[in-house]
Motif scaffolding. Structure first.
Motif, mmCIF file in Angstrom:
data_model
loop_
_atom_site.group_PDB
_atom_site.id
_atom_site.type_symbol
_atom_site.label_atom_id
_atom_site.label_comp_id
_atom_site.label_asym_id
_atom_site.label_seq_id
_atom_site.Cartn_x
_atom_site.Cartn_y
_atom_site.Cartn_z
ATOM 1 N N GLU A 376 0.803 -1.221 0.000
ATOM 2 C CA GLU A 376 0.000 0.000 0.000
ATOM 3 C C GLU A 376 0.837 1.273 0.000
ATOM 4 N N ARG A 394 -6.621 2.533 -7.128
ATOM 5 C CA ARG A 394 -7.147 1.233 -6.694
ATOM 6 C C ARG A 394 -8.401 0.858 -7.487
ATOM 7 N N ALA A 449 -5.107 3.578 2.927
ATOM 8 C CA ALA A 449 -4.596 2.284 2.467
ATOM 9 C C ALA A 449 -5.729 1.270 2.492
ATOM 10 N N GLY A 722 -3.137 -3.051 6.879
ATOM 11 C CA GLY A 722 -3.063 -1.811 6.104
ATOM 12 C C GLY A 722 -3.050 -0.545 6.932
#
Ligand code: MOS
Length: 756
Positions: A376, A394, A449, A722
């Motif tokens: 990430e 993403r 993230a 994350g």
């Protein structure tokens, strides 16, 4: 059974699953009535053991003088490798098959070999803990020191490929040609990230009280998984399984460090047998750092290749991590990326560097927690190189199916979590230029993230009983490690049987109860609730059959197909009778039924994960470089949430662990002596309240019907997945300084900060 009655006093009926209820074990804990392993009151006066650890990292115990210790008042026994009872042999130091790693024999004081710093060399047992500790300090050891390997960096060149990674996963997964894609792509990233050794540090240290009754051993201890500890201890002591009973009704945290048998439990059992009386042994906080596992230190090489519009053409994560010479552990760090983003060319590999430390162990989200830091942060760097919003990058790489297994996802709301989080957090207001927002002498930044965690289910049996008073008893050897297991099992049983929450008693943590998969890998809630669900359905069938067939039943002969369990009564057609009345009439001794959970076909045909998105705002002091978290939000999709209150607590706990991993937590290994230097909570820095001012977690509505009949997925580890990267990305956004090594301490930030 243990003497604790874990039962709610709240009369809550109807739809109980999914309600944010208080813990039903809460009152016992608040009042100090929930006794933990070391606190268990034995039938006869226990003796207390203290472990003496080696002061070298590798070599041989050439001589040990225990005379002074033995002559100390109160001392009952000094165990060393010279007089320790024989135990089974420790196996080969390779990653064994998955079940075997949890249950293999782990002998202690079995030879004069010293395999890691602070490995036990003696156990002193005395009338009191203080006498034992004092006497242990009178023991003198003479060591023959061997050259140990304690330097990860120096060993990188000798990294080897293990047979498999943890959880039985393949070490390597290679699809297409990453090198060619990297050469051909207009935008690439090739960076190395580092994550540090970390230590679990549950509030309750590892502890055991062992007592023998003839040839039967009972151990009160702190464990996540009774079946593993039982099997591991039985194997070590060469006892049949049925001669070992493990009791662990309350556990003060585990985080993966309480999945296998450790030295304190084995030593307590050995000493108790020798002395013929109960023996208690606990690890001190300091001893836990070398005797209860750790997260390996990891070096991650990330390579990403993308088109100009931000579509990944290559995704590559090569991991080199520490392992122990005495026993291999290969965290499945790079496996994280195998299902996360779409990319035609893919590569994920694991290599290990052998050090002379204790064995690494599973630590909350083994794989994802360190893996997502590298992934990430790399995605954040790539987004900047492309001039794209990190969320948009993403979105452009969201796979339609699992990109490596080519099966559909059971559910996948990763992007929905990001969108929801962006709105709630005010992501739009983030500084577009790194290092551009100042408040006085503070730089302010935002980061985000992804979170993802594999969903597991473990073989589990639960027994549910109804007695003639209408009392429901749920029984399994499952543990509640502080997560809320007692409460959610009561919720499931009450709803499925149509009784009040206050009618359900939950009995956990005794190996004489039906076997569960325990607490680990975030599979605890789903496995045990699934088995409870099935047990309740089976119990309903039994009650119904007895109510219809038994001559004394008030519902005898009622043959209408439709039956309802609600308000603690069974209704057939227009007739309704309280369950207790029926049971008292037809089965005064009660009726029991069992239910099971096991991985079904949907584990092969669907890719099952929980997902989420983290958002963090940080400040960094321009003068000192000190980073501070200001606020953090996690949005998660983890199937049906069984109890939003206990689930939210877990997410927040996981996120705070991410704060620790990002900013403070590192177990420092002395490369000369192999000693974990900062082995206490004064020097190993965990975030405190002042470090985590505003942390919130919310769930999206989700129901995963491929996971289990409840539609629920695990939440224990997702919050820790994350979170570290979101903070690292926020620090970059605040400062323009990219630190690729955790923890991000001020010494790493300061050199890059502007002097202004
Ligand atoms: Mo977990 S790291 O399997 O307790």
């Amino acid at each position: 059974m243990n003497r604790h009655i874990v039962q709610s006093s709240a009369s809550i009926d109807g739809d109980i699953i999914g309600r944010p209820l208080d813990r039903i074990d809460g009152v016992l804990k608040v009042r100090g009535l929930a006794t933990y392993g070391y606190e268990h009151r034995a039938a006869s006066r226990p003796a207390y053991g203290f472990i003496l650890g080696a002061t070298i990292g590798r070599g041989r115990l050439a001589d040990i003088d225990t005379l002074a210790a033995e002559r100390t008042p109160g001392v009952l026994l000094v165990l060393t490798h010279r007089n320790a009872p024989e135990q089974a042999v420790f196996g080969e130091p390779t990653t064994p098959e998955v079940p075997q790693v949890f249950t293999r024999a782990r002998p202690v004081l079995a030879s004069d070999a010293i395999r890691f710093h602070d490995e036990p060399v003696a156990l002193v047992v005395a009338e009191t803990f203080e006498e034992a500790r004092y006497a242990a300090n009178l023991i003198t050891c003479r060591y023959e020191q061997a050259k140990g390997t304690f330097d990860f960096e120096a060993g990188l060149a000798d990294a080897y490929r293990p047979a498999r990674a943890n959880a039985g996963l393949a070490t390597d997964s290679i699809i297409g040609d990453v090198d060619a894609a990297m050469n051909a792509a207009p935008v690439t990233l090739d960076q190395t990230y580092e994550t540090a050794f970390a230590s679990h540090n549950p509030l309750e240290p590892h502890a055991a009280m062992a007592a023998w009754d003839g040839d039967t051993l009972t151990v009160h201890t702190a464990t996540q998984t009774l079946a593993n500890i039982r099997a591991g201890l039985a194997a070590t002591l060469r006892l049949p399984l049925d001669k070992v009973r493990i009791v662990s009704p309350f556990i003060g945290g585990g985080f993966g460090s309480k999945l296998i048998v450790h030295a304190e439990t084995v030593l307590a059992a050995l000493a108790a047998r020798k002395l013929g009386r109960p023996v208690k042994v606990a690890l001190t906080r300091q001893q836990m750092f070398a005797n209860a596992g750790h997260r390996p230190a990891i070096q991650h090489r990330m390579r990403l290749a993308a088109t100009r519009d931000g579509r990944l053409t290559a995704f590559s994560h090569d991991v080199i991590e520490t392992t122990a010479r005495c026993e291999e552990f290969a965290e499945q760090t790079a496996a994280t990326g195998r299902s996360l983003y779409a990319a035609p060319n893919r590569r994920t590999t694991h290599r290990l560097v052998r050090l002379d430390t204790n064995r690494g162990e599973w630590m909350r989200a083994p794989g994802e927690a360190p893996g997502l830091f590298a992934i990430e942060c790399a995605m954040d760097e790539l987004a900047e190189a492309l001039g794209l919003d990190p969320i948009e990058l993403r979105i452009r790489n969201e796979p339609e199916r699992d990109p490596e297994r080519n099966v559909p996802f059971s559910t996948r709301n990763l992007i929905a979590c990001m969108r929801e989080g962006a709105g709630r957090f005010g992501w739009d207001e983030r500084p577009r230029q790194p290092g551009s927002r100042r408040e006085g002498r503070k730089l302010i930044g935002y980061g985000m993230a992804a979170a993802t965690r594999a969903n597991y289910l473990g073989p589990t049996t639960v027994r549910v009983t109804i007695d003639a008073q209408g009392q429901i008893i749920v029984q399994t050897d499952m543990t509640d490690i502080g997560t809320g297991t007692y409460t959610i099992l009561a919720q499931v049983a009450a709803e499925r049987l149509g009784v009040s929450l206050a009618s359900v008693r939950v009995e956990l943590g005794d190996s004489t109860l039906p076997r569960s998969a325990g607490s680990g890998g975030s599979w605890g809630a789903t496995s045990t609730c699934t088995a409870t669900h099935h047990a309740c359905l089976a119990l309903r069938e039994k009650i119904l059959a007895a109510a219809r067939e038994h001559e004394r039943s008030p519902l005898h002969g009622a043959n209408i197909a439709e039956a309802r369990f609600a308000r603690a009564a069974l209704s057939i057609g227009s007739q309704s009778h309280p369950l207790r009345e029926i049971i008292a009439a037809v089965a005064p001794e009660g009726i029991s039924a069992e239910g099971n959970a096991a991985r079904g076909e949907t584990y092969q045909s669907f890719s099952q994960h929980s997902h989420g998105a983290h958002f963090a705002e940080v400040s960094v002091d321009l003068d000192t470089g000190e980073p501070r978290l200001r606020r953090m939000l996690g949005v998660f999709a983890a199937g049906r949430i069984l109890n939003p209150k206990t689930a939210r607590s877990q997410m927040i706990g996981g996120m705070i662990w991410g704060v620790g991993a990002a900013l403070t937590e590192e177990t420092v290994l002395d490369p000369r002596h192999g000693h974990f230097v900062n082995h206490d909570l004064g020097d190993y820095h965990l975030p405190a309240h002042a470090d985590t001012p505003d942390v919130d977690a919310v769930f999206l509505d989700e129901h995963d019907d491929k996971a289990n009949p409840l539609g629920a997925k695990g939440v224990g580890e997702l919050g820790n997945c994350g979170a570290n990267a979101a903070i690292a990305n926020a620090i970059y956004n605040a400062t323009g300084v990219r630190v690729r090594s955790l923890p991000i301490t001020l010494d790493k930030l300061l050199p890059g900060l502007p002097i202004a």
